[in-house]
Design a protein around this motif. Structure first.
Motif, PDB file in Angstrom:
ATOM      1  N   GLU A  17      67.648   8.778  40.206  1.00 34.44           N
ATOM      2  CA  GLU A  17      67.496   7.383  39.753  1.00 34.44           C
ATOM      3  C   GLU A  17      68.824   6.827  39.251  1.00 34.44           C
ATOM      4  O   GLU A  17      69.055   5.630  39.282  1.00 34.44           O
ATOM      5  N   ILE A  18      69.704   7.715  38.772  1.00 34.71           N
ATOM      6  CA  ILE A  18      70.991   7.271  38.216  1.00 34.71           C
ATOM      7  C   ILE A  18      71.973   7.055  39.357  1.00 34.71           C
ATOM      8  O   ILE A  18      72.387   8.002  40.027  1.00 34.71           O
ATOM      9  N   LYS A  19      72.334   5.808  39.548  1.00 34.07           N
ATOM     10  CA  LYS A  19      73.334   5.487  40.581  1.00 34.07           C
ATOM     11  C   LYS A  19      74.690   5.196  39.936  1.00 34.07           C
ATOM     12  O   LYS A  19      75.731   5.484  40.509  1.00 34.07           O
ATOM     13  N   VAL A  20      74.653   4.572  38.754  1.00 39.11           N
ATOM     14  CA  VAL A  20      75.891   4.156  38.085  1.00 39.11           C
ATOM     15  C   VAL A  20      75.905   4.710  36.667  1.00 39.11           C
ATOM     16  O   VAL A  20      74.899   4.641  35.963  1.00 39.11           O
ATOM     17  N   VAL A  21      77.063   5.214  36.267  1.00 42.80           N
ATOM     18  CA  VAL A  21      77.266   5.651  34.882  1.00 42.80           C
ATOM     19  C   VAL A  21      78.146   4.608  34.200  1.00 42.80           C
ATOM     20  O   VAL A  21      79.239   4.307  34.686  1.00 42.80           O
ATOM     21  N   PHE A  44      70.406  -5.922  30.262  1.00 42.87           N
ATOM     22  CA  PHE A  44      69.580  -5.518  31.416  1.00 42.87           C
ATOM     23  C   PHE A  44      68.371  -6.449  31.548  1.00 42.87           C
ATOM     24  O   PHE A  44      67.884  -6.681  32.653  1.00 42.87           O
ATOM     25  N   GLY A  45      67.909  -6.971  30.407  1.00 40.70           N
ATOM     26  CA  GLY A  45      66.775  -7.904  30.434  1.00 40.70           C
ATOM     27  C   GLY A  45      67.116  -9.205  31.133  1.00 40.70           C
ATOM     28  O   GLY A  45      66.223  -9.934  31.576  1.00 40.70           O
ATOM     29  N   ASN A  46      68.377  -9.544  31.212  1.00 42.63           N
ATOM     30  CA  ASN A  46      68.807 -10.781  31.886  1.00 42.63           C
ATOM     31  C   ASN A  46      69.370 -10.516  33.277  1.00 42.63           C
ATOM     32  O   ASN A  46      69.807 -11.443  33.937  1.00 42.63           O
ATOM     33  N   SER A  47      69.399  -9.240  33.662  1.00 39.46           N
ATOM     34  CA  SER A  47      69.998  -8.946  34.965  1.00 39.46           C
ATOM     35  C   SER A  47      68.943  -9.060  36.062  1.00 39.46           C
ATOM     36  O   SER A  47      67.738  -9.061  35.801  1.00 39.46           O
ATOM     37  N   LYS A  48      69.407  -9.147  37.294  1.00 39.14           N
ATOM     38  CA  LYS A  48      68.489  -9.292  38.429  1.00 39.14           C
ATOM     39  C   LYS A  48      68.412  -8.047  39.283  1.00 39.14           C
ATOM     40  O   LYS A  48      67.476  -7.865  40.044  1.00 39.14           O
ATOM     41  N   TYR A  49      69.454  -7.223  39.196  1.00 46.82           N
ATOM     42  CA  TYR A  49      69.518  -6.079  40.115  1.00 46.82           C
ATOM     43  C   TYR A  49      69.698  -4.743  39.407  1.00 46.82           C
ATOM     44  O   TYR A  49      69.791  -3.723  40.085  1.00 46.82           O
ATOM     45  N   ALA A  50      69.816  -4.744  38.079  1.00 37.81           N
ATOM     46  CA  ALA A  50      70.140  -3.507  37.366  1.00 37.81           C
ATOM     47  C   ALA A  50      69.020  -3.128  36.403  1.00 37.81           C
ATOM     48  O   ALA A  50      68.290  -3.992  35.911  1.00 37.81           O
ATOM     49  N   ARG A  51      68.905  -1.844  36.138  1.00 38.46           N
ATOM     50  CA  ARG A  51      67.975  -1.409  35.094  1.00 38.46           C
ATOM     51  C   ARG A  51      68.511  -0.141  34.443  1.00 38.46           C
ATOM     52  O   ARG A  51      69.181   0.679  35.116  1.00 38.46           O
ATOM     53  N   PRO A  52      68.229   0.042  33.152  1.00 37.66           N
ATOM     54  CA  PRO A  52      68.697   1.269  32.488  1.00 37.66           C
ATOM     55  C   PRO A  52      67.710   2.391  32.776  1.00 37.66           C
ATOM     56  O   PRO A  52      66.501   2.217  32.600  1.00 37.66           O
ATOM     57  N   VAL A  53      68.215   3.530  33.245  1.00 41.89           N
ATOM     58  CA  VAL A  53      67.305   4.642  33.567  1.00 41.89           C
ATOM     59  C   VAL A  53      67.655   5.923  32.808  1.00 41.89           C
ATOM     60  O   VAL A  53      66.907   6.891  32.878  1.00 41.89           O
ATOM     61  N   ALA A  54      68.801   5.940  32.111  1.00 45.64           N
ATOM     62  CA  ALA A  54      69.185   7.148  31.387  1.00 45.64           C
ATOM     63  C   ALA A  54      70.145   6.790  30.255  1.00 45.64           C
ATOM     64  O   ALA A  54      70.811   5.744  30.309  1.00 45.64           O
ATOM     65  N   LEU A  55      70.190   7.658  29.259  1.00 41.41           N
ATOM     66  CA  LEU A  55      71.114   7.471  28.129  1.00 41.41           C
ATOM     67  C   LEU A  55      71.883   8.768  27.914  1.00 41.41           C
ATOM     68  O   LEU A  55      71.323   9.864  28.099  1.00 41.41           O
ATOM     69  N   VAL A  56      73.136   8.624  27.495  1.00 44.35           N
ATOM     70  CA  VAL A  56      73.920   9.796  27.085  1.00 44.35           C
ATOM     71  C   VAL A  56      74.393   9.520  25.666  1.00 44.35           C
ATOM     72  O   VAL A  56      75.066   8.511  25.411  1.00 44.35           O
ATOM     73  N   SER A  57      74.028  10.400  24.759  1.00 40.16           N
ATOM     74  CA  SER A  57      74.376  10.185  23.354  1.00 40.16           C
ATOM     75  C   SER A  57      74.482  11.525  22.644  1.00 40.16           C
ATOM     76  O   SER A  57      73.785  12.488  22.998  1.00 40.16           O
ATOM     77  N   PHE A  59      71.128   2.582  35.972  1.00 39.42           N
ATOM     78  CA  PHE A  59      72.349   2.845  35.199  1.00 39.42           C
ATOM     79  C   PHE A  59      72.055   3.874  34.104  1.00 39.42           C
ATOM     80  O   PHE A  59      71.013   3.791  33.433  1.00 39.42           O
ATOM     81  N   ALA A  60      73.007   4.790  33.894  1.00 39.35           N
ATOM     82  CA  ALA A  60      73.001   5.638  32.707  1.00 39.35           C
ATOM     83  C   ALA A  60      74.007   5.043  31.735  1.00 39.35           C
ATOM     84  O   ALA A  60      75.172   4.826  32.104  1.00 39.35           O
ATOM     85  N   VAL A  61      73.582   4.747  30.531  1.00 36.69           N
ATOM     86  CA  VAL A  61      74.473   4.168  29.521  1.00 36.69           C
ATOM     87  C   VAL A  61      75.031   5.318  28.676  1.00 36.69           C
ATOM     88  O   VAL A  61      74.262   6.068  28.052  1.00 36.69           O
ATOM     89  N   VAL A  62      76.349   5.443  28.660  1.00 33.54           N
ATOM     90  CA  VAL A  62      76.999   6.563  27.965  1.00 33.54           C
ATOM     91  C   VAL A  62      77.642   6.053  26.677  1.00 33.54           C
ATOM     92  O   VAL A  62      78.623   5.301  26.719  1.00 33.54           O
ATOM     93  N   GLY A  63      77.082   6.470  25.552  1.00 36.36           N
ATOM     94  CA  GLY A  63      77.552   5.997  24.245  1.00 36.36           C
ATOM     95  C   GLY A  63      76.631   4.904  23.756  1.00 36.36           C
ATOM     96  O   GLY A  63      76.408   3.919  24.462  1.00 36.36           O
ATOM     97  N   LEU A  64      76.100   5.106  22.551  1.00 35.01           N
ATOM     98  CA  LEU A  64      75.170   4.113  21.998  1.00 35.01           C
ATOM     99  C   LEU A  64      75.769   3.497  20.743  1.00 35.01           C
ATOM    100  O   LEU A  64      75.214   3.603  19.647  1.00 35.01           O
ATOM    101  N   GLY A  65      76.924   2.873  20.912  1.00 38.64           N
ATOM    102  CA  GLY A  65      77.594   2.214  19.788  1.00 38.64           C
ATOM    103  C   GLY A  65      77.282   0.734  19.762  1.00 38.64           C
ATOM    104  O   GLY A  65      76.287   0.274  20.345  1.00 38.64           O
TER     105      GLY A  65
END
Ligand code: NAD
Length: 421
Positions: free
Chosen positions: A137-141, A90-103, A73-79
């Motif tokens: 690596e980014i599949k989901v935004v 993401f630490g509690n998820s089983k299938y997702a991981r953060p791989v990018a940031l947009v800020s 996942f790319a996380v867009v916005g760091l509010g």
């Protein structure tokens, strides 16, 4: 509030067996259950992931994936939401991981990236957003920006071939929401709305009970989602950026819950808004809204939302044979579910402990599962669009003083989520 002639007691074995019959056995752990409390969380038997004979798009996630197998996942916005809830989830998820940031704030993004093991090269800003196309690596935004930016960044993500998870409310207008759906459809990417309550175990337990008729016919829904918004300079009080006031921000939870708990869609709405005079916070948006939705079966929802009120987040679904109440209902933590029903001919209130789960992790895992299994999200674009239409009709009613009709939509939800952690 428990009527005086009602007994209030923790749930017992008989209740547990009844809940088990209602499909709650796996997720509801009664408070005073003692040795009966061996119930496992709901699990769906899934085939193993590492079956090389199966096409990637047909693979079904197992109980948990190795980091390299997870959906990026790319996380867009760091509010507040991104930093306080989503990234930790993401630490509690089983299938997702953060791989990018947009800020727009590189120094902040660098700190956050270091915390989550994201490389510097995977930090983007709003002008370099499209470069994410080169990062496989980014599949989901995941769009976690002010409401007026949801449409732009969803459409930009779709155009570079990325799936989109977008925060609520979907947009600031019905037209924008329709364009988001069109863009994701044209690009053949998935669009999911972050309606975390629809993945939350207590809400899901109520959906199952209603679906199985355990509470009888739904008749009335009473709900409030209110809070005190302090800072007069924030975007939530700017009409252009927020699209409205408490109705779009928090009242949307009441609207969405009335719909998903019953599976019905409203036929009309009547509403009034308030705009506190001489309060600098409410120059552009309402300070509070009250609205009444009617549904085809005769079910109705009476809701309010306020930005000038001590936090109040509850609903009570009143049915012909019982009621279900969550208070708090829409919080991140500490949710509480009570049921009111006759037991042995006596009106009885029971508190049900349903194992708490990180709602954001469940939501991330649902989106990941949809990507891995090539399935439609449960809360896709049509679900967000329908809320936008109800919001628009609610404001129209408040302006005109008239009841405003709502057209029946085609089904708005994808398949039931099968991953409850
Ligand atoms: P926030 O103000 O804390 O964060 C917004 C982010 O957008 C910030 O990082 C800010 O820097 C960035 N940004 C980029 N351009 C901006 C601009 N022109 N003006 C202002 N900010 C700009 O907001 P938030 O509370 O994190 O909310 C973000 C979104 O998440 C909203 O759509 C909100 O409705 C939604 N939300 C959802 C939940 C939930 O439970 N699902 C909870 C809170 C917020």
């Amino acid at each position: 509030m428990i009527p005086r002639d009602h007994r209030s007691r923790p749930i017992g074995r008989r209740d547990f067996l009844q809940l088990a019959a209602a499909g709650l056995a796996a997720s509801a752990v009664p408070k005073a259950l003692g040795s009966f409390g061996q119930a496992e969380p709901n699990r769906v038997d899934l085939p193993p992931l590492h079956d090389t004979k199966v096409e990637a798009k047909e693979r079904t996630p197992g109980p948990s994936l190795a980091p390299s197998e997870r959906v990026g996942f790319a996380v867009v916005g760091l509010g507040h939401l991104a930093l306080g809830q989503v990234l930790p989830a993401f630490g509690n998820s089983k299938y997702a991981r953060p791989v990018a940031l947009v800020s727009g704030h590189r120094s902040k993004a660098l700190k956050v990236a270091a915390q989550y093991g994201i490389g510097e090269k995977a930090i983007y800003d709003y002008s370099t957003f499209e470069r994410m196309v080169d990062n496989p690596e980014i599949k989901v935004v995941y769009v976690i920006l002010p409401n007026s930016m949801h449409a732009e960044y969803t459409i930009r993500a779709a155009r570079i071939g990325k799936h989109v998870l977008c925060e609520k409310p979907m947009a600031v207008s019905v037209g924008e929401a329709e364009r988001m759906i069109e863009a994701c459809g044209a690009a053949r990417v998935k669009l999911m709305l972050g309606y975390r309550s629809q993945y939350e175990p207590m809400d899901r337990a109520i959906v199952r009970m209603v679906g199985e008729g355990k509470l009888g016919r739904p008749l009335h829904f009473v709900s409030s989602n209110s809070q005190d918004e302090g800072d007069p300079g924030q975007w939530r009080l700017n009409r252009a950026m927020a699209g409205g006031g408490p109705l779009v921000d928090v009242g949307i939870y009441c609207i969405n819950a009335a719909r998903f708990l019953t599976g019905e869609e409203p036929t009309d709405v009547v509403a009034q808004t308030q705009q506190l005079p001489n309060d600098p916070r409410f120059r552009e948006v309402e300070s509070a809204v009250e609205f009444l939705l009617r549904f085809p079966s005769g079910f109705s929802a009476a809701c309010n939302a306020s930005y000038d009120c001590h936090r109040s987040q509850f609903f009570r679904l009143e049915c012909s044979d019982g009621w279900a109440e969550m208070n708090p209902a829409f919080a991140y933590h500490g949710l509480s579910l009570r049921l009111g029903r006759p037991v042995d001919g006596v009106d009885t209130v029971t508190e049900v402990d349903v194992e708490a789960k990180d709602q954001f992790a469940l939501e991330l895992d649902h989106m990941s599962s949809c990507v891995l299994k090539d399935r439609l999200p449960h809360t896709g674009g049509a679900e967000g669009l329908q809320d936008m239409k109800i919001i628009a009709a609610t404001y129209e009613s408040a302006r005109s003083g008239q009841r405003v009709p709502l057209a029946a939509p085609a089904p708005t939800r994808g398949p039931e989520p099968d991953l409850e952690g």
